[in-house]
Design an enzyme around this catalytic site. Sequence first.
Site, mmCIF file in Angstrom:
data_model
loop_
_atom_site.group_PDB
_atom_site.id
_atom_site.type_symbol
_atom_site.label_atom_id
_atom_site.label_comp_id
_atom_site.label_asym_id
_atom_site.label_seq_id
_atom_site.Cartn_x
_atom_site.Cartn_y
_atom_site.Cartn_z
ATOM 1 N N GLY A 102 -4.105 -2.867 0.641
ATOM 2 C CA GLY A 102 -3.084 -2.477 -0.325
ATOM 3 C C GLY A 102 -3.465 -1.988 -1.686
ATOM 4 C CB THR A 103 -4.860 -1.738 -4.411
ATOM 5 O OG1 THR A 103 -4.863 -1.317 -5.557
ATOM 6 C CG2 THR A 103 -6.075 -2.629 -4.109
ATOM 7 C CB THR A 104 -7.053 3.114 -4.723
ATOM 8 O OG1 THR A 104 -6.216 3.563 -3.470
ATOM 9 C CG2 THR A 104 -8.246 3.686 -4.521
ATOM 10 C CG ASP A 153 -3.030 1.715 -6.188
ATOM 11 O OD1 ASP A 153 -2.133 1.446 -5.645
ATOM 12 O OD2 ASP A 153 -4.043 0.738 -6.520
#
Lengths: 243, 202
Positions: free
Chosen positions: B25-27, B42
Amino acid sequence: MESAAVSSHDSTIQEIGFERTLYPYVMGTSVLGMKYKDGVLLAADLGGSYGSTLRYKSVERIKPIGKHSLLGASGEISDFQEILRYLDELILYDNMWDDGNSLGPKEVHNYLNRLMYNRRNKFNPLWNSLVLGGVKNGQKYLGMVGMIGTHFEDNHVATGFGNHLARPILRDEWNEDMSFEEAVKLLEKCLRVLLYRDRSSINKFQIAKITEEGVTIFPPYSLKTFWGFSAFKNPTKGAEGSW
Amino acid sequence: MAPPLSHPQVPLAMDPDLNAPHSMGTTITGVTYDGGVVLGADSRTTTGIYAANLDVSFSLILHIRVGVYVANRASDKITPLTDNILFVRTLLETGGLIVGGWDKYEGGQIYSVPLGGTILRQPFAIGGSGSTYLYAFFDQAWKEGMSKDEAEKFMVKAVSLAMARDGASGGVVRTVIINAELLLGRFSSTVARRARASQLIA
């Protein structure tokens, strides 16, 4: 036995107090080892795969252990790092005796065997296949330990895919008195086959040598590959419907 | 369906949806430059493994000298990692970490800690679900010896590209720069400011 909750989103069973590994994540592929005239050679690529992704490309999977041994590992890299910590302690204690003796490859191999087997019996394996090579007092030694504690010695060993692709070549072409150059050539032949056929391998290899004089781990390099097969030249010939 | 994990030592709500895809769920990214490191991420959180109400600035783990600090939304202050060790352990089990920092011995360093717990020092690192879109970008565009400004611009570009393609990444790009100067006190106000700013984003 206390009740366990299994979670499938991570790879551990969490019981009260400790966890066990179920799946490996970042893995190294084959390690090759062979004896030659002056000592033992190990070879491995520098890849760490994360499933099908070739995620890490500078993972050194061959490390010197003490004065007399080289350890190469395939499988879960974090477990290899853990094994190196265990061995570091082992060698440290050995050095602290300061008695002129030092652990040779046979002893280290035995220690690793005990370690791996012990973990296997607790259903918490170190997810690795280890290659241990070394020279002490002129005696060459090459052995393997698997994640379930299987262990043996031989003139040439391989882990993972290397078992299937490299060992047949080694069985045919290895002999007792290979020079360093001949041995490297033979290893490169095996590494090239693995590069072509093993999806987890990358074209960045390290060869490591151990002799009575000591350890040399050579800097990484890549192999030339050949793709000029005539069958590749007109790939769509005779294949109706392709483009 | 197995019962939810109720490990007494993990205070955070860890109710795993065993049918949810294993996404992170993210970078997150980290890049070394000549003199320090830049970390970037992010700001989007998705439900599933990451609790949706945790400030995503936890994905920035900040290494100062011997202490490791985590921007912790719950208390909205910078707390030593030892207080958050279980928090980090949770992260370790659910997603990868990127640890970045500076010390006087080795300069700027980035360490990648993926699932499984391997520790690898790298000149740059990427992680999270959005990182799949960045492997090729970094392969082509990253180079050694970037300056601080080049590195930060590069980070922002990278995270933006990932956000553009990854549904689980989005919002704003947050970057943190860590170098010798930032250790001398300006650091915590920067992070506290960011941590506070993030409260405005629901």
